[in-house]
Motif scaffolding. Structure first.
Motif, PDB file in Angstrom:
ATOM      1  N   THR A  91       3.912   2.762   5.055  1.00 41.75           N
ATOM      2  CA  THR A  91       2.677   1.981   4.994  1.00 41.75           C
ATOM      3  C   THR A  91       1.494   2.845   5.423  1.00 41.75           C
ATOM      4  OG1 THR A  91       3.909  -0.014   5.547  1.00 41.75           O
ATOM      5  CG2 THR A  91       1.537  -0.113   5.855  1.00 41.75           C
ATOM      6  N   VAL A  92       0.375   2.684   4.727  1.00 42.30           N
ATOM      7  CA  VAL A  92      -0.857   3.392   5.074  1.00 42.30           C
ATOM      8  C   VAL A  92      -1.926   2.348   5.386  1.00 42.30           C
ATOM      9  CG1 VAL A  92      -2.641   4.968   4.264  1.00 42.30           C
ATOM     10  CG2 VAL A  92      -0.258   5.314   3.561  1.00 42.30           C
ATOM     11  N   PRO A  93      -2.369   2.257   6.659  1.00 40.65           N
ATOM     12  CA  PRO A  93      -3.430   1.306   6.998  1.00 40.65           C
ATOM     13  C   PRO A  93      -4.766   1.722   6.363  1.00 40.65           C
ATOM     14  CG  PRO A  93      -2.263   2.058   8.968  1.00 40.65           C
ATOM     15  CD  PRO A  93      -1.820   2.915   7.838  1.00 40.65           C
ATOM     16  N   LEU A  94      -5.439   0.769   5.732  1.00 37.76           N
ATOM     17  CA  LEU A  94      -6.768   1.016   5.170  1.00 37.76           C
ATOM     18  C   LEU A  94      -7.853   0.558   6.140  1.00 37.76           C
ATOM     19  CD1 LEU A  94      -6.103  -0.185   1.519  1.00 37.76           C
ATOM     20  CD2 LEU A  94      -6.072   2.152   2.394  1.00 37.76           C
ATOM     21  N   THR A  95      -7.631  -0.586   6.772  1.00 31.90           N
ATOM     22  CA  THR A  95      -8.503  -1.114   7.824  1.00 31.90           C
ATOM     23  C   THR A  95      -7.577  -1.634   8.916  1.00 31.90           C
ATOM     24  OG1 THR A  95      -8.594  -3.379   6.981  1.00 31.90           O
ATOM     25  CG2 THR A  95     -10.228  -1.828   6.108  1.00 31.90           C
ATOM     26  N   GLU A  96      -8.151  -2.306   9.922  1.00 34.28           N
ATOM     27  CA  GLU A  96      -7.313  -2.861  10.979  1.00 34.28           C
ATOM     28  C   GLU A  96      -6.349  -3.921  10.457  1.00 34.28           C
ATOM     29  OE1 GLU A  96      -9.370  -4.281  14.402  1.00 34.28           O
ATOM     30  OE2 GLU A  96     -10.503  -2.432  14.631  1.00 34.28           O
ATOM     31  N   LYS A  97      -6.737  -4.643   9.421  1.00 32.75           N
ATOM     32  CA  LYS A  97      -5.919  -5.745   8.919  1.00 32.75           C
ATOM     33  C   LYS A  97      -5.308  -5.501   7.545  1.00 32.75           C
ATOM     34  CE  LYS A  97      -8.060  -9.394  11.530  1.00 32.75           C
ATOM     35  NZ  LYS A  97      -7.771 -10.789  11.654  1.00 32.75           N
ATOM     36  N   LEU A  98      -5.855  -4.594   6.773  1.00 32.64           N
ATOM     37  CA  LEU A  98      -5.402  -4.365   5.405  1.00 32.64           C
ATOM     38  C   LEU A  98      -4.659  -3.036   5.298  1.00 32.64           C
ATOM     39  CD1 LEU A  98      -5.539  -5.441   2.460  1.00 32.64           C
ATOM     40  CD2 LEU A  98      -7.592  -4.036   2.192  1.00 32.64           C
ATOM     41  N   SER A  99      -3.496  -3.079   4.637  1.00 35.49           N
ATOM     42  CA  SER A  99      -2.675  -1.884   4.440  1.00 35.49           C
ATOM     43  C   SER A  99      -2.149  -1.847   3.015  1.00 35.49           C
ATOM     44  CB  SER A  99      -1.475  -1.886   5.389  1.00 35.49           C
ATOM     45  OG  SER A  99      -1.885  -1.928   6.721  1.00 35.49           O
ATOM     46  N   VAL A 100      -1.844  -0.642   2.557  1.00 38.41           N
ATOM     47  CA  VAL A 100      -1.178  -0.443   1.283  1.00 38.41           C
ATOM     48  C   VAL A 100       0.202   0.148   1.604  1.00 38.41           C
ATOM     49  CG1 VAL A 100      -2.164   1.856   0.915  1.00 38.41           C
ATOM     50  CG2 VAL A 100      -1.416   0.514  -1.041  1.00 38.41           C
ATOM     51  N   TYR A 101       1.208  -0.208   0.815  1.00 33.83           N
ATOM     52  CA  TYR A 101       2.554   0.286   1.093  1.00 33.83           C
ATOM     53  C   TYR A 101       3.315   0.545  -0.199  1.00 33.83           C
ATOM     54  CZ  TYR A 101       4.063  -4.489   0.167  1.00 33.83           C
ATOM     55  OH  TYR A 101       4.289  -5.707  -0.414  1.00 33.83           O
ATOM     56  N   GLY A 102       4.394   1.248  -0.042  1.00 36.52           N
ATOM     57  CA  GLY A 102       5.325   1.492  -1.127  1.00 36.52           C
ATOM     58  C   GLY A 102       6.734   1.266  -0.608  1.00 36.52           C
ATOM     59  N   LYS A 103       7.670   1.101  -1.515  1.00 39.59           N
ATOM     60  CA  LYS A 103       9.083   0.958  -1.132  1.00 39.59           C
ATOM     61  C   LYS A 103       9.906   1.788  -2.096  1.00 39.59           C
ATOM     62  CE  LYS A 103       8.660  -3.941  -0.054  1.00 39.59           C
ATOM     63  NZ  LYS A 103       9.222  -5.244  -0.377  1.00 39.59           N
ATOM     64  N   VAL A 104      10.898   2.494  -1.559  1.00 37.85           N
ATOM     65  CA  VAL A 104      11.808   3.281  -2.378  1.00 37.85           C
ATOM     66  C   VAL A 104      13.210   3.009  -1.857  1.00 37.85           C
ATOM     67  CG1 VAL A 104      12.496   5.599  -3.063  1.00 37.85           C
ATOM     68  CG2 VAL A 104      10.080   5.069  -2.756  1.00 37.85           C
ATOM     69  N   GLY A 105      14.118   2.649  -2.772  1.00 38.51           N
ATOM     70  CA  GLY A 105      15.472   2.351  -2.340  1.00 38.51           C
ATOM     71  C   GLY A 105      16.408   2.148  -3.510  1.00 38.51           C
ATOM     72  N   VAL A 106      17.414   1.334  -3.272  1.00 35.46           N
ATOM     73  CA  VAL A 106      18.432   1.049  -4.284  1.00 35.46           C
ATOM     74  C   VAL A 106      18.526  -0.467  -4.460  1.00 35.46           C
ATOM     75  CG1 VAL A 106      20.359   1.043  -2.635  1.00 35.46           C
ATOM     76  CG2 VAL A 106      20.795   1.577  -5.018  1.00 35.46           C
ATOM     77  N   ALA A 107      18.763  -0.891  -5.710  1.00 33.92           N
ATOM     78  CA  ALA A 107      18.864  -2.317  -6.031  1.00 33.92           C
ATOM     79  C   ALA A 107      20.162  -2.598  -6.765  1.00 33.92           C
ATOM     80  CB  ALA A 107      17.688  -2.751  -6.903  1.00 33.92           C
ATOM     81  N   LYS A 108      20.689  -3.779  -6.520  1.00 36.93           N
ATOM     82  CA  LYS A 108      21.847  -4.272  -7.284  1.00 36.93           C
ATOM     83  C   LYS A 108      21.403  -5.591  -7.888  1.00 36.93           C
ATOM     84  CE  LYS A 108      26.636  -5.696  -7.068  1.00 36.93           C
ATOM     85  NZ  LYS A 108      26.863  -5.306  -8.408  1.00 36.93           N
ATOM     86  N   SER A 109      21.597  -5.710  -9.175  1.00 29.61           N
ATOM     87  CA  SER A 109      21.213  -6.961  -9.823  1.00 29.61           C
ATOM     88  C   SER A 109      22.338  -7.465 -10.708  1.00 29.61           C
ATOM     89  CB  SER A 109      19.932  -6.790 -10.634  1.00 29.61           C
ATOM     90  OG  SER A 109      20.080  -5.780 -11.584  1.00 29.61           O
ATOM     91  N   ARG A 110      22.328  -8.767 -10.900  1.00 33.05           N
ATOM     92  CA  ARG A 110      23.312  -9.420 -11.769  1.00 33.05           C
ATOM     93  C   ARG A 110      22.559 -10.414 -12.625  1.00 33.05           C
ATOM     94  NH1 ARG A 110      28.810 -12.421  -9.921  1.00 33.05           N
ATOM     95  NH2 ARG A 110      29.404 -13.132 -11.960  1.00 33.05           N
TER      96      ARG A 110
END
Length: 176
Positions: A91-110
């Motif tokens: 996560t990268v904070p932009l202001t005290e209350k607002l942040s931008v984030y990313g997620k990287v991982g693995v998924a299993k779907s059916r």
């Protein structure tokens, strides 16, 4: 009556003493710095092949090591199947209350695929997929322990039928 009053006054005195000795609470809008667990509930907009978009519930939880790094796991109901994931979330904070984030991982779907129209008596076909998971989004801190998020998620590779891999989600996250 005197005994009850003495017990009541003593109880208030002990509570006041305990409050005075307790460490000071952080400022209401101060950013979180200590590790914290969280859980959330959201709704995802899932596209279906030939069926338009439908709202689907999403549950997730995680552990925030700092306000810049977390580990998260969750799942979404695809109506005719599901999607599960585990991911690292920087996560990268932009202001005290607002942040931008990313997620990287693995998924299993059916996904359950409906039979071809020419063969209505054919059984449902279940497709399982394990692949990459990725997401990015914005989060806004409503209170120190409540956050609203809006994100785009991708569950695995391109699907030919059933629920598509792309999901737009709006969620509330609660720290405890």
């Amino acid at each position: 009556m005197r005994k009850s009053l003495a017990v009541l006054v003593s109880g208030y005195a002990l509570a006041g003493l305990a409050h005075a000795m307790a460490p000071a609470a952080p400022e209401p809008d101060a950013p979180r710095t200590a590790p914290q667990a969280y859980a959330g509930l959201g709704v995802g907009l899932v596209d279906y092949s030939g069926g338009g978009s439908k709202a689907s519930p999403k549950l997730f939880g995680g552990y925030e090591f700092t306000n810049k790094l977390a580990l998260e796991a969750g799942g979404i109901d695809f109506k005719k199947g599901y999607g599960l994931y585990i991911a690292v979330k920087p996560t990268v904070p932009l202001t005290e209350k607002l942040s931008v984030y990313g997620k990287v991982g693995v998924a299993k779907s059916r996904r359950e695929i409906l039979p071809i129209a020419a063969l209505p008596a054919a059984p449902l076909v279940r497709k399982n997929d394990t692949g990459a998971y990725g997401a990015f989004g914005l989060q806004y801190s409503i209170t120190p322990n409540t956050v609203v998020t809006a994100e785009y998620e991708r569950f695995g590779k391109k699907k030919e039928s059933g629920a598509k891999e792309d999901v737009w989600t709006l969620a509330l996250k609660f720290f405890f």
